[in-house]
Design a protein around this motif. Structure first.
Motif, mmCIF file in Angstrom:
data_model
loop_
_atom_site.group_PDB
_atom_site.id
_atom_site.type_symbol
_atom_site.label_atom_id
_atom_site.label_comp_id
_atom_site.label_asym_id
_atom_site.label_seq_id
_atom_site.Cartn_x
_atom_site.Cartn_y
_atom_site.Cartn_z
ATOM 1 N N PHE A 187 -8.520 4.769 6.357
ATOM 2 C CA PHE A 187 -8.868 5.830 6.632
ATOM 3 C C PHE A 187 -10.791 6.287 6.699
ATOM 4 N N SER A 188 -10.763 5.857 8.029
ATOM 5 C CA SER A 188 -11.798 5.470 8.512
ATOM 6 C C SER A 188 -13.500 5.941 8.249
ATOM 7 N N GLY A 189 -14.237 5.833 8.233
ATOM 8 C CA GLY A 189 -15.070 6.119 7.556
ATOM 9 C C GLY A 189 -15.965 5.562 6.058
ATOM 10 N N SER A 190 -14.162 5.546 5.742
ATOM 11 C CA SER A 190 -14.314 5.820 4.681
ATOM 12 C C SER A 190 -14.592 4.670 3.473
ATOM 13 N N GLU A 191 -14.558 3.618 4.178
ATOM 14 C CA GLU A 191 -15.488 1.700 4.494
ATOM 15 C C GLU A 191 -16.864 2.379 3.938
ATOM 16 N N ASP A 192 -17.172 3.335 4.507
ATOM 17 C CA ASP A 192 -19.011 3.297 3.946
ATOM 18 C C ASP A 192 -19.831 4.175 1.732
ATOM 19 N N PHE A 193 -18.590 4.601 2.095
ATOM 20 C CA PHE A 193 -18.585 4.320 0.130
ATOM 21 C C PHE A 193 -19.032 3.358 -0.871
ATOM 22 N N GLY A 194 -20.138 3.268 -1.365
ATOM 23 C CA GLY A 194 -20.507 2.170 -2.059
ATOM 24 C C GLY A 194 -19.183 1.219 -2.329
ATOM 25 N N GLY A 198 -17.207 -1.950 1.484
ATOM 26 C CA GLY A 198 -16.816 -2.712 2.604
ATOM 27 C C GLY A 198 -15.619 -2.134 3.604
ATOM 28 N N CYS A 199 -14.333 -2.462 2.093
ATOM 29 C CA CYS A 199 -13.333 -2.151 2.690
ATOM 30 C C CYS A 199 -13.198 -0.684 3.342
ATOM 31 N N VAL A 200 -11.966 -0.246 4.307
ATOM 32 C CA VAL A 200 -11.174 1.158 4.240
ATOM 33 C C VAL A 200 -10.408 1.242 3.444
ATOM 34 N N ASP A 207 7.544 6.158 -4.105
ATOM 35 C CA ASP A 207 8.170 6.779 -4.233
ATOM 36 C C ASP A 207 7.899 8.434 -3.627
ATOM 37 N N LYS A 208 9.274 9.317 -3.707
ATOM 38 C CA LYS A 208 8.760 10.636 -3.029
ATOM 39 C C LYS A 208 7.693 11.396 -3.362
ATOM 40 N N HIS A 209 7.367 10.961 -4.523
ATOM 41 C CA HIS A 209 6.680 12.041 -5.090
ATOM 42 C C HIS A 209 4.737 11.107 -6.090
ATOM 43 N N THR A 210 4.252 9.790 -5.103
ATOM 44 C CA THR A 210 3.755 9.044 -6.204
ATOM 45 C C THR A 210 3.323 8.218 -4.870
ATOM 46 N N LEU A 211 2.081 8.936 -4.246
ATOM 47 C CA LEU A 211 1.106 8.037 -3.377
ATOM 48 C C LEU A 211 0.446 6.981 -4.321
ATOM 49 N N LYS A 212 -0.021 5.758 -3.515
ATOM 50 C CA LYS A 212 -0.852 4.273 -4.031
ATOM 51 C C LYS A 212 -1.830 5.147 -2.778
ATOM 52 N N LEU A 213 -3.381 4.671 -3.093
ATOM 53 C CA LEU A 213 -4.570 4.012 -2.389
ATOM 54 C C LEU A 213 -5.218 3.047 -3.466
ATOM 55 N N ASN A 214 -5.752 2.466 -2.442
ATOM 56 C CA ASN A 214 -6.791 1.639 -2.681
ATOM 57 C C ASN A 214 -7.543 1.018 -1.843
ATOM 58 N N PRO A 215 -9.400 1.373 -2.108
ATOM 59 C CA PRO A 215 -9.344 1.303 -3.108
ATOM 60 C C PRO A 215 -9.308 2.421 -3.884
#
Length: 264
Positions: A187-194, A198-200, A207-215
């Motif tokens: 997600f462009s711009g997300s690297e601006d959150f402290g 600095g990682c996007v 699976d069909k109902h679970t979404l993983k986010l990192n960071p």
């Protein structure tokens, strides 16, 4: 309207429902680095309502003969789209001028990214520049806006809009190789959150109902509900898009948003 095709159906999602989902994401976003929390309630209302201009348009979908598919927010004709953008911004401003400032800046960025250029867009951009100047002048008298505050809040709206669209435009459970191209690199711009150092921020279906986010950008794992209609293409051909949409029951699709380990 948001639309994707899957297994002989058009999956249809109303823009305002996507906007309300964006607001649910914003409520749970990590808040330890918010520059100015005093306007938090206004920011959340703005994120939730940023696409309210589509409410009337999405009551009945329109058919795009050239694409043999429903019109979406991407290819909807420019003049009526801008008319309803303006209507939505007027309604937001009547509730929260600061929220209207955020949403106006958000739409300006989307237009710049799209690369579209015509007289109607130029006129719209000029009108919105006037709106933003007026709002900033008025708020300067009562509650001045800090640049760090404005930067953070516009980034929050951008991220929550993008993540909500990600869930709407990607079939849940689909592999990264089949992901919508807008977010293949995160997600462009997300690297601006402290907290990202600095990682996007990236997303991937577990699976069909679970979404993983990192960071992981939220305070905890949680569930959201995305209202949608799965409209069979055969029904559209037989009945026409308006009746087929009306006859297709709305479903509530649940998605769990969690960290990279899949913990809930």
């Amino acid at each position: 309207m948001i639309c994707r095709e899957h297994d002989g159906t058009f999956v249809m999602i109303k823009q305002h429902d996507h906007g309300l989902l964006s607001g649910e994401l914003a409520k749970r976003f990590r808040s330890e680095q918010v520059p100015e929390p005093a306007r938090r309630a206004e920011v959340l209302r703005a994120v939730s309502n940023h696409d309210r201009g589509w409410i009337d348009l999405d009551e009945t979908p329109f058919w795009n003969d050239a694409e043999r598919a429903p019109y979406t927010f991407i290819d909807f004709p420019v003049v009526p789209k801008l008319t309803f953008y303006t209507k939505g911004l007027d309604e937001i401003e009547s509730d929260t001028p600061y929220g209207a400032l955020l949403c106006s800046l958000h739409f300006e960025r989307l237009i710049e990214v799209s690369g579209e250029d015509n007289p109607e867009l130029t006129e719209y951009l000029e009108q919105e520049e006037e709106r933003r100047t007026r709002i900033r002048r008025e708020l300067e008298q009562s509650a001045p806006i800090g640049e760090a505050e404005l930067f953070y809040d516009t980034r929050l709206l951008q991220f929550c809009d993008d993540l909500s669209l990600y869930m709407a435009l990607n079939e849940p459970g689909s592999p990264k190789s089949e992901e919508h191209p807008w977010w293949k690199d995160g997600f462009s711009g997300s690297e601006d959150f402290g907290f990202t150092e600095g990682c996007v921020i990236t997303a991937e279906w577990k699976d069909k109902h679970t979404l993983k986010l990192n960071p992981f950008p939220f305070t905890e794992s949680f569930e959201v509900v995305l209202p949608l209609r799965r409209m069979p293409k055969a029904e559209v051909e037989a009945k026409g898009i308006a009746r087929a949409y009306r006859d297709t029951p709305q479903q509530e699709f649940t998605i769990v948003i969690t960290d990279t380990e899949g913990n809930v």
